[in-house]
Design a protein around this motif. Structure first.
Motif, PDB file in Angstrom:
ATOM      1  N   LEU A 116      -8.454 -91.889  31.740  1.00 22.78           N
ATOM      2  CA  LEU A 116      -9.391 -90.766  31.659  1.00 22.78           C
ATOM      3  C   LEU A 116     -10.712 -91.104  32.340  1.00 22.78           C
ATOM      4  O   LEU A 116     -11.281 -90.285  33.077  1.00 22.78           O
ATOM      5  CB  LEU A 116      -9.639 -90.393  30.197  1.00 22.78           C
ATOM      6  N   SER A 117     -11.216 -92.316  32.119  1.00 29.57           N
ATOM      7  CA  SER A 117     -12.481 -92.720  32.731  1.00 29.57           C
ATOM      8  C   SER A 117     -12.364 -92.779  34.247  1.00 29.57           C
ATOM      9  O   SER A 117     -13.245 -92.306  34.970  1.00 29.57           O
ATOM     10  CB  SER A 117     -12.902 -94.089  32.181  1.00 29.57           C
ATOM     11  N   ALA A 118     -11.247 -93.329  34.736  1.00 30.03           N
ATOM     12  CA  ALA A 118     -11.051 -93.433  36.185  1.00 30.03           C
ATOM     13  C   ALA A 118     -10.893 -92.062  36.830  1.00 30.03           C
ATOM     14  O   ALA A 118     -11.415 -91.808  37.915  1.00 30.03           O
ATOM     15  CB  ALA A 118      -9.825 -94.299  36.482  1.00 30.03           C
ATOM     16  N   VAL A 119     -10.191 -91.153  36.157  1.00 29.82           N
ATOM     17  CA  VAL A 119      -9.948 -89.826  36.719  1.00 29.82           C
ATOM     18  C   VAL A 119     -11.243 -89.017  36.778  1.00 29.82           C
ATOM     19  O   VAL A 119     -11.494 -88.283  37.736  1.00 29.82           O
ATOM     20  CB  VAL A 119      -8.880 -89.088  35.887  1.00 29.82           C
ATOM     21  N   LEU A 173       7.557 -97.698  24.261  1.00 31.06           N
ATOM     22  CA  LEU A 173       6.204 -97.761  24.788  1.00 31.06           C
ATOM     23  C   LEU A 173       6.281 -97.568  26.291  1.00 31.06           C
ATOM     24  O   LEU A 173       7.242 -98.012  26.925  1.00 31.06           O
ATOM     25  CB  LEU A 173       5.549 -99.111  24.479  1.00 31.06           C
ATOM     26  N   HIS A 174       5.294 -96.915  26.861  1.00 27.81           N
ATOM     27  CA  HIS A 174       5.303 -96.779  28.313  1.00 27.81           C
ATOM     28  C   HIS A 174       4.833 -98.069  28.977  1.00 27.81           C
ATOM     29  O   HIS A 174       5.462 -98.574  29.899  1.00 27.81           O
ATOM     30  CB  HIS A 174       4.410 -95.620  28.759  1.00 27.81           C
ATOM     31  N   ARG A 175       3.690 -98.605  28.555  1.00 27.26           N
ATOM     32  CA  ARG A 175       3.154 -99.904  28.961  1.00 27.26           C
ATOM     33  C   ARG A 175       2.586 -99.945  30.367  1.00 27.26           C
ATOM     34  O   ARG A 175       2.172-101.003  30.824  1.00 27.26           O
ATOM     35  CB  ARG A 175       4.197-101.018  28.800  1.00 27.26           C
ATOM     36  N   ASP A 176       2.563 -98.828  31.068  1.00 27.96           N
ATOM     37  CA  ASP A 176       1.981 -98.844  32.412  1.00 27.96           C
ATOM     38  C   ASP A 176       1.349 -97.489  32.726  1.00 27.96           C
ATOM     39  O   ASP A 176       1.536 -96.940  33.808  1.00 27.96           O
ATOM     40  CB  ASP A 176       3.056 -99.190  33.445  1.00 27.96           C
ATOM     41  N   VAL A 177       0.585 -96.946  31.771  1.00 26.31           N
ATOM     42  CA  VAL A 177      -0.092 -95.668  31.989  1.00 26.31           C
ATOM     43  C   VAL A 177      -1.290 -95.904  32.905  1.00 26.31           C
ATOM     44  O   VAL A 177      -2.181 -96.702  32.604  1.00 26.31           O
ATOM     45  CB  VAL A 177      -0.567 -95.064  30.659  1.00 26.31           C
ATOM     46  N   LYS A 178      -1.320 -95.222  34.031  1.00 26.42           N
ATOM     47  CA  LYS A 178      -2.407 -95.329  35.000  1.00 26.42           C
ATOM     48  C   LYS A 178      -2.278 -94.150  35.956  1.00 26.42           C
ATOM     49  O   LYS A 178      -1.226 -93.498  36.016  1.00 26.42           O
ATOM     50  CB  LYS A 178      -2.341 -96.658  35.761  1.00 26.42           C
ATOM     51  N   PRO A 179      -3.324 -93.813  36.707  1.00 22.48           N
ATOM     52  CA  PRO A 179      -3.261 -92.637  37.587  1.00 22.48           C
ATOM     53  C   PRO A 179      -2.098 -92.650  38.574  1.00 22.48           C
ATOM     54  O   PRO A 179      -1.534 -91.594  38.865  1.00 22.48           O
ATOM     55  CB  PRO A 179      -4.619 -92.682  38.306  1.00 22.48           C
ATOM     56  N   ALA A 180      -1.722 -93.817  39.073  1.00 16.39           N
ATOM     57  CA  ALA A 180      -0.641 -93.874  40.062  1.00 16.39           C
ATOM     58  C   ALA A 180       0.710 -93.524  39.465  1.00 16.39           C
ATOM     59  O   ALA A 180       1.638 -93.182  40.202  1.00 16.39           O
ATOM     60  CB  ALA A 180      -0.579 -95.269  40.689  1.00 16.39           C
ATOM     61  N   ASN A 181       0.853 -93.599  38.149  1.00 17.68           N
ATOM     62  CA  ASN A 181       2.118 -93.285  37.494  1.00 17.68           C
ATOM     63  C   ASN A 181       2.116 -91.901  36.857  1.00 17.68           C
ATOM     64  O   ASN A 181       2.924 -91.612  35.979  1.00 17.68           O
ATOM     65  CB  ASN A 181       2.447 -94.341  36.438  1.00 17.68           C
ATOM     66  N   ILE A 182       1.180 -91.070  37.282  1.00 14.79           N
ATOM     67  CA  ILE A 182       1.106 -89.688  36.803  1.00 14.79           C
ATOM     68  C   ILE A 182       1.250 -88.760  38.005  1.00 14.79           C
ATOM     69  O   ILE A 182       0.404 -88.772  38.903  1.00 14.79           O
ATOM     70  CB  ILE A 182      -0.230 -89.431  36.093  1.00 14.79           C
ATOM     71  N   LEU A 183       2.324 -88.016  38.059  1.00 23.09           N
ATOM     72  CA  LEU A 183       2.563 -87.084  39.151  1.00 23.09           C
ATOM     73  C   LEU A 183       2.015 -85.706  38.795  1.00 23.09           C
ATOM     74  O   LEU A 183       1.942 -85.343  37.616  1.00 23.09           O
ATOM     75  CB  LEU A 183       4.062 -86.985  39.462  1.00 23.09           C
TER      76      LEU A 183
END
Length: 548
Positions: A206-209, A137-147
């Motif tokens: 997705l909502s935040a982006v 599991l990734h467990r920390d999917v969020k915009p800051a962890n997407i390059l």
């Protein structure tokens, strides 16, 4: 950290360190050069405590992170090359993704269009399927962890708190890792977390982006915990056709969330320009989520790598998502809608909470698991009282206090609106945002346009109006008391103040609207007190609109 007595910082005998790329709760990432293979890489220096127990705990976590990511081969999952112990420090050597993270992209340029968001969502969904197929599991999917690569493709990174399903838990008792607003409610209770938990985080992302505002953004950690566990998400209208997808993914019950295949079909429809994403039935129990073969997950048709966001079918055969039309040609988001052409500002209604930080960085929330049923009656009662108070406050800010001249006559003056641009310098204190005083009754709207700044140019990266990440803010904890103007928000957050306005100094973030209850001057600044401004750098550009 030297090698052979010279000034070259070399780790593991082969990785020459360059400039720092970022810092989070789990460690610091450096640009490095692999002298053996003659290529640039990213070297992540793990934070390690001095006591032996903590050292070994973090060592196991670092080994787990490297092992987890190394098992996943997918174009939208960061590649791991090596794990090195050097000078009592731990280093994970990874693929270098030479681009900003998604949170920084939104902070600088505004939210993405629903179509663009859906295209990135397909990439991330494929990445998560590959991670789940590897038994993790990734467990920390969020915009800051997407390059973001230079071609616009997304890369899922920072597996620092990923948990292998077949390994012991390394989370200490009572410790909540990850960012609260992106954590599934079952991770805040005693329920079992699984692939649906990562899909919840994808929905919040997705909502935040697409809107610029996280769906469970709250002023305090406790309020955010309650919102994730009990409250409905706040999904702005800007999310558009993504709304049904986000709502389905953010269902409080894991077994009521749609499967990855269903979400993929819905995202593809939105990426193709449809206003209706199609049906989103629940997948059933968490065990109903399919275990995708790792090879198949890496060749899904929702891989998007080119600047025009083209989805490439599998090399062996076209791969069709359930409910989506069979592709006859590469899927391309053509035209201006594929990418945001101009920075977009999120409208903020008067009296509503300000948009929160989009980049929580790599900060880690803490809290305790709670019984969902406990305290429901109290929360509903308190919520009703707060709703009444919020309504009263909203009416006050929308219409202002009663006026002796409110006679409803036809000869009332028509409103006039003036708009001006202002630049707020990080190295200065309070700065006037208008050339003329604002009058009682005027409606004022402040909106971020562009620019970045930092309160520590030697150590911290440039950020937008939301301020520094939770992790970077925590690194300056020693200066909170003496240097913060508003202790409730991070260093570098855009602040505003106006006489008589509740909450002065007010966190502006991307937008702030109010009605003046008296005459005065609007002032703005970075959240950094006088006497602490010598290492500040950068500026923000904003528009100030006054309706008389």
């Amino acid at each position: 950290m030297t090698s052979g007595g010279d000034d070259v910082r070399l780790i593991g005998g082969r990785y020459q360190l360059g400039n720092r790329l970022g810092r989070g709760g789990m460690g610091t990432v450096w640009r490095a050069y692999d002298q053996m293979l003659a290529r640039e890489v990213a070297a992540k220096e793990l934070n390690v405590a001095s006591d032996d127990h903590e050292y070994h705990r973090r060592l196991r976590r670092a080994q787990r992170e490297a092992r987890t990511v190394a098992r996943v081969h997918h174009p939208h999952v960061v590649g791991v090359h090596d794990l090195v112990e050097h000078d009592d420090r731990l280093w994970i050597v990874m693929e270098l993704v030479d681009g900003p993270n998604l949170a920084r992209r939104i902070a600088d340029d505004g939210p993405l269009t629903p179509r663009h968001t859906a295209a990135l969502g397909l990439q991330l969904l494929g990445a998560l399927e590959a991670v789940h197929a590897a038994g993790a599991l990734h467990r920390d999917v969020k915009p800051a962890n997407i390059l973001l690569r230079r071609d616009g493709g997304a890369v899922l990174t920072d597996f620092g708190i990923a948990a292998l399903e077949d390994d012991e838990s390394l989370t200490t008792t009572g410790e909540l890792l990850g960012s609260i607003g992106y954590m599934a409610p079952e991770r805040l209770t005693t329920e079992e977390a699984g692939p649906p938990s990562d899909l919840w985080s994808l929905g919040a992302t997705l909502s935040a982006v697409a809107s610029g505002v996280p769906p469970f953004q709250r002023a305090t950690g406790a309020a955010a915990l309650h919102a994730v566990t009990f409250a409905d998400p706040e999904i702005p209208e800007r999310v558009g056709p993504l709304r049904p997808i986000v709502e389905a993914l953010l269902n409080k019950s894991p077994d009521q969330r749609p499967s990855a295949a269903t979400v993929g079909a819905a995202l593809r429809r939105v990426a193709d320009g449809a206003e209706d994403p199609g049906p989103l039935p629940p997948a059933g129990t968490p065990g109903d989520f399919p275990a995708y073969p790792a090879g198949a997950a890496a060749t899904r048709a929702d891989v998007v790598d080119t600047p025009t966001l083209t989805a490439t079918p599998s090399a062996t055969a076209p791969h069709t998502l359930a409910g989506a039309p069979t592709p006859t040609a590469p899927h391309t988001l053509a035209g201006p809608a594929a990418l945001d052409q101009e920075p977009t500002v999120v409208d903020q209604a008067a009296g509503s909470p300000p948009p929160g930080r989009r980049d929580r960085g790599r900060g880690r929330g803490r809290g305790r698991g709670r019984d969902r049923g406990r305290g429901r009656t109290w929360w509903w009662t308190a919520g009703a009282a707060l709703a009444v108070a919020a309504l009263a406050a909203g009416l006050f800010f929308a219409f202002g206090p009663p006026s002796d001249n409110d006679d409803g006559g036809d000869d009332a003056a028509q409103p006039s609106t003036s708009t001006s641009k202002v630049t707020v310098d990080a190295a200065r204190g309070w700065q006037s945002a208008t050339s003329i005083p604002i009058q009682k009754g005027d409606r004022v709207s402040v909106r971020y346009v562009s620019g970045t700044w930092t309160v520590d140019s030697a150590n911290l990266p440039l950020v937008g109006p939301a301020g520094h990440t939770a992790a970077d803010d925590q690194s300056l904890r020693f200066a909170w008391e003496n240097c913060k103007v508003n202790s409730a928000v991070p260093f570098g957050a855009l602040l505003g103040r106006y006489p008589g306005t509740p909450g002065n100094p007010h966190p502006v973030h991307r937008a702030w609207s109010f009605q003046a209850t008296r005459s005065g001057t609007l002032q703005l600044r970075a959240n950094d007190r006088e006497g602490c401004l010598d290492d500040n750098k950068g500026a923000l550009t904003l528009t100030v609109q006054i309706t008389h």
